[in-house]
Scaffold this motif. Structure first.
Motif, PDB file in Angstrom:
ATOM      1  N   LEU A 157       0.819  -1.209   0.000  1.00  0.00           N
ATOM      2  CA  LEU A 157       0.000   0.000   0.000  1.00  0.00           C
ATOM      3  C   LEU A 157       0.853   1.259   0.000  1.00  0.00           C
ATOM      4  O   LEU A 157       1.926   1.271   0.591  1.00  0.00           O
ATOM      5  CB  LEU A 157      -0.908   0.008   1.233  1.00  0.00           C
ATOM      6  CG  LEU A 157      -1.928  -1.108   1.313  1.00  0.00           C
ATOM      7  CD1 LEU A 157      -2.633  -1.072   2.664  1.00  0.00           C
ATOM      8  CD2 LEU A 157      -2.936  -0.998   0.181  1.00  0.00           C
ATOM      9  N   PRO A 158       0.362   2.323  -0.603  1.00  0.00           N
ATOM     10  CA  PRO A 158       1.102   3.585  -0.618  1.00  0.00           C
ATOM     11  C   PRO A 158       0.825   4.435   0.629  1.00  0.00           C
ATOM     12  O   PRO A 158       0.485   5.606   0.543  1.00  0.00           O
ATOM     13  CB  PRO A 158       0.584   4.268  -1.886  1.00  0.00           C
ATOM     14  CG  PRO A 158      -0.816   3.776  -2.006  1.00  0.00           C
ATOM     15  CD  PRO A 158      -0.784   2.351  -1.499  1.00  0.00           C
ATOM     16  N   CYS A 159       0.936   3.822   1.806  1.00  0.00           N
ATOM     17  CA  CYS A 159       0.786   4.567   3.059  1.00  0.00           C
ATOM     18  C   CYS A 159       1.680   3.942   4.119  1.00  0.00           C
ATOM     19  O   CYS A 159       2.078   2.784   4.006  1.00  0.00           O
ATOM     20  CB  CYS A 159      -0.671   4.620   3.513  1.00  0.00           C
ATOM     21  SG  CYS A 159      -1.339   3.057   4.043  1.00  0.00           S
ATOM     22  N   SER A 160       1.994   4.716   5.145  1.00  0.00           N
ATOM     23  CA  SER A 160       2.914   4.263   6.190  1.00  0.00           C
ATOM     24  C   SER A 160       2.230   3.319   7.174  1.00  0.00           C
ATOM     25  O   SER A 160       1.001   3.251   7.241  1.00  0.00           O
ATOM     26  CB  SER A 160       3.463   5.466   6.946  1.00  0.00           C
ATOM     27  OG  SER A 160       2.425   6.064   7.701  1.00  0.00           O
ATOM     28  N   LYS A 161       3.066   2.616   7.954  1.00  0.00           N
ATOM     29  CA  LYS A 161       2.567   1.736   9.009  1.00  0.00           C
ATOM     30  C   LYS A 161       1.761   2.540  10.029  1.00  0.00           C
ATOM     31  O   LYS A 161       0.743   2.051  10.530  1.00  0.00           O
ATOM     32  CB  LYS A 161       3.719   1.025   9.723  1.00  0.00           C
ATOM     33  CG  LYS A 161       4.491   0.062   8.867  1.00  0.00           C
ATOM     34  CD  LYS A 161       5.537  -0.678   9.659  1.00  0.00           C
ATOM     35  CE  LYS A 161       6.705   0.207  10.016  1.00  0.00           C
ATOM     36  NZ  LYS A 161       7.845  -0.549  10.590  1.00  0.00           N
TER      37      LYS A 161
END
Length: 140
Positions: A65-69
């Motif tokens: 996914l293009p988002c952080s943890k």
């Protein structure tokens, strides 16, 4: 990745259709309930590799996914979340379609992504230009 897509993950969690964390994902794979495995953009290489191997064994897509943890964890009511698995086919398909539309991660799945995989065949990993892993399905 829009908030609507992240909200869909929250909906999956509330509906009991999401395994969050390494061990729950492994357990869902063992039970055969996984339909899609997701990892955050900043997940370590070893964790991503393990998620891809689990996806291959379960014959499901693995998507980075293009988002952080942190952003993913916040949406799911946790501090961080590196790996998760969707266990509902309809939600998995909806997520793949949204990701394809919003971020161009890979082409949208077919209307019937749950095609049976013939025994004795192996799925390969396809990587696009942004490093997203998606499993190749055997051609019918």
């Amino acid at each position: 990745m829009t908030d609507n897509t992240l909200n869909l993950l929250g909906l999956a969690l509330r509906g009991g259709n999401l395994a969050v964390g390494d061990e729950p994902v492994v357990q869902a794979c063992r039970l055969g309930t996984v339909r899609l495995i997701l990892t955050a953009a900043d997940t370590s290489g070893n964790t991503v590799d393990r998620a891809v191997r689990l996806a291959q064994r379960s014959h499901v897509p693995a998507v980075r996914l293009p988002c952080s943890k942190e952003r993913l964890g916040l949406q799911l009511g946790r501090k961080v979340c590196a790996v998760l698995a969707v266990t509902d086919q309809g939600l998995a398909t909806a997520l793949l379609h949204r990701l394809a539309e919003e971020d161009g991660i890979f082409p949208p799945p077919a209307d019937r992504p749950e095609e049976p995989v013939q025994s004795g065949t192996q799925s390969g990993i396809q990587r696009n230009s942004i490093g997203t892993e998606a499993l190749a399905r055997p051609k019918s």
